[in-house]
Design a protein around this motif. Structure first.
Motif, short mmCIF file in Angstrom:
data_model
loop_
_atom_site.label_atom_id
_atom_site.label_comp_id
_atom_site.label_asym_id
_atom_site.label_seq_id
_atom_site.Cartn_x
_atom_site.Cartn_y
_atom_site.Cartn_z
N LEU A 71 1.00 -1.38 0.08
CA LEU A 71 -0.28 0.13 -0.22
C LEU A 71 0.72 0.99 -0.18
O LEU A 71 0.64 2.69 -0.41
N LEU A 72 1.78 1.13 0.67
CA LEU A 72 2.99 2.31 0.56
C LEU A 72 4.16 2.26 -0.39
O LEU A 72 4.23 0.85 -0.58
N PRO A 73 4.89 2.94 -0.96
CA PRO A 73 5.93 2.58 -2.06
C PRO A 73 7.72 2.19 -1.39
O PRO A 73 6.75 2.32 -0.12
N PRO A 74 7.74 1.48 -1.92
CA PRO A 74 9.55 1.04 -0.77
C PRO A 74 10.05 2.29 -0.60
O PRO A 74 10.73 1.55 0.47
N ALA A 75 10.32 3.58 -1.43
CA ALA A 75 10.92 4.09 -0.94
C ALA A 75 10.26 5.14 -2.40
O ALA A 75 9.55 5.56 -2.58
N ILE A 76 10.59 6.99 -1.21
CA ILE A 76 9.93 7.94 -2.10
C ILE A 76 11.09 9.01 -2.08
O ILE A 76 12.24 9.12 -1.63
N SER A 77 11.23 9.55 -3.60
CA SER A 77 12.36 10.21 -4.05
C SER A 77 12.05 11.54 -3.51
O SER A 77 11.25 12.34 -4.43
N LEU A 78 12.95 11.79 -2.89
CA LEU A 78 12.57 13.92 -2.71
C LEU A 78 13.48 14.69 -3.31
O LEU A 78 14.82 14.69 -3.29
N GLN A 79 12.66 15.38 -4.35
CA GLN A 79 13.47 16.22 -5.33
C GLN A 79 13.81 17.64 -4.53
O GLN A 79 12.86 17.90 -4.89
N GLN A 80 15.13 18.04 -4.57
CA GLN A 80 15.50 19.10 -3.51
C GLN A 80 15.95 20.17 -4.52
O GLN A 80 15.67 19.89 -5.88
N HIS A 81 17.07 21.06 -4.09
CA HIS A 81 17.05 22.70 -5.22
C HIS A 81 18.34 21.26 -5.68
O HIS A 81 19.27 22.00 -5.05
N GLY A 82 17.76 21.33 -7.14
CA GLY A 82 19.17 20.76 -7.50
C GLY A 82 19.24 19.50 -7.31
O GLY A 82 21.72 18.73 -8.03
N LYS A 83 19.25 19.13 -6.58
CA LYS A 83 19.29 17.30 -6.40
C LYS A 83 18.13 15.67 -5.65
O LYS A 83 17.33 17.22 -5.72
#
Length: 224
Positions: A71-83
Motif C-alpha cells: 500500500l506504500l511505495p518502498p521508497a520516496i524520491s525527494l526532489q530538492q534544490h538541484g539534487k
C-alpha cells in the motif's frame, strides 16, 4: 356457470402466483440468511483496497493481510534544490492506519446478497508522525540552503563596478510536509519539495546611484 368457472380459474391463478411469489421470497430470505452466516466474520469477495483484494478474509487475519499488501511505495524520491534523496515512508513517519482500514472493510450493505454485486472499495488511511516528518525535513533543510548575497561596489582594474546580488533559498518546512503527505495520498513516489526564495538586504538598484557618483568622480581629471 361460465362466470363461476372464470372466477374459480382466476382465484386458482392468483393462489398459484401468490404461492410462487411466497416461495421466491422465502428462498431469497433463506439465501440472505445463509450468506449472512457464511460472511458473518469475514469480508465479502468484492472488498478491495486500491484494487488489491482483501475479500473472503477472516476478520482475525485481516490485519496481517493488510500489512502484507504493497500500500506504500518502498521508497520516496525527494526532489530538492538541484539534487534528490531517496527515503522510506517510515523515515518520514508515514504508516498505514490498519485500524481504520479494518473498520472500513467491515462495513457492509444491510442486504447480504447485495454485497456480491456492489464493489466495496476501501480507502488507504495513513498515520503521520508529524515529529518524525518534521525532523527529517529539518535535516534536509540544514544541508540544502543558500544565504542571499548582497550587492556591492568593487574596484576591478582601477574601475568602480557593481557586483550584483544573488537570491538565496531555503526549504519551506510547512509546505514540504504538506507536499509529502499529498503525494503519498495520491500514490506518488516522487515529491518536489518547495523552497522559499530569500531576498538579499542590499539589491543592485539600491547601489546604482552611489555607483554613478563614484564613476563620475573617477572620471574627473585633476591637474597639479
Amino acid at each position: 356457470m361460465k362466470q363461476k368457472l372464470q372466477g374459480y380459474i382466476s382465484q386458482g391463478l392468483i393462489k398459484k402466483i401468490a404461492t410462487v411469489c411466497s416461495g421466491l421470497l422465502l428462498c431469497l430470505i433463506l439465501l440472505n440468511v445463509a450468506i449472512y452466516a457464511v460472511f458473518l466474520h469475514r469480508t465479502y469477495p468484492n472488498t478491495r483496497i486500491v484494487n488489491l483484494s482483501i475479500g473472503t478474509v477472516n476478520y482475525s487475519a485481516l490485519s496481517k493481510k493488510i500489512h502484507g499488501l504493497p500500500l506504500l511505495p518502498p521508497a520516496i524520491s525527494l526532489q530538492q534544490h538541484g539534487k534528490s534523496s531517496s527515503v522510506t515512508p517510515a523515515q518520514l513517519g508515514i504508516q498505514i492506519d490498519t485500524t481504520k482500514i479494518e473498520t472500513a472493510a467491515k462495513n457492509r450493505s444491510w442486504l447480504p446478497l447485495q454485497n456480491f454485486f456492489v464493489a466495496h472499495n476501501v480507502a488507504t488511511d495513513l498515520k503521520i508522525d508529524q515529529v518524525t516528518l518534521t525532523n527529517k525535513l529539518t535535516g534536509l533543510a540544514v544541508s540544502d540552503k543558500q544565504a542571499p548575497i548582497n550587492a556591492q561596489i568593487v574596484i576591478q582594474h582601477g574601475q568602480f563596478l557593481l557586483s550584483g546580488s544573488t537570491n538565496g533559498y531555503q526549504l519551506n518546512l510547512t509546505q514540504s510536509a504538506k507536499a509529502v503527505i499529498r503525494a503519498v495520498n495520491e500514490e506518488k513516489d516522487v515529491v518536489a519539495l518547495p523552497f522559499t526564495t530569500t531576498i538579499p538586504t542590499i539589491s543592485d538598484s539600491s547601489l546604482h546611484s552611489t555607483l554613478q557618483q563614484l564613476q563620475a568622480q573617477q572620471a574627473i581629471t585633476l591637474s597639479y
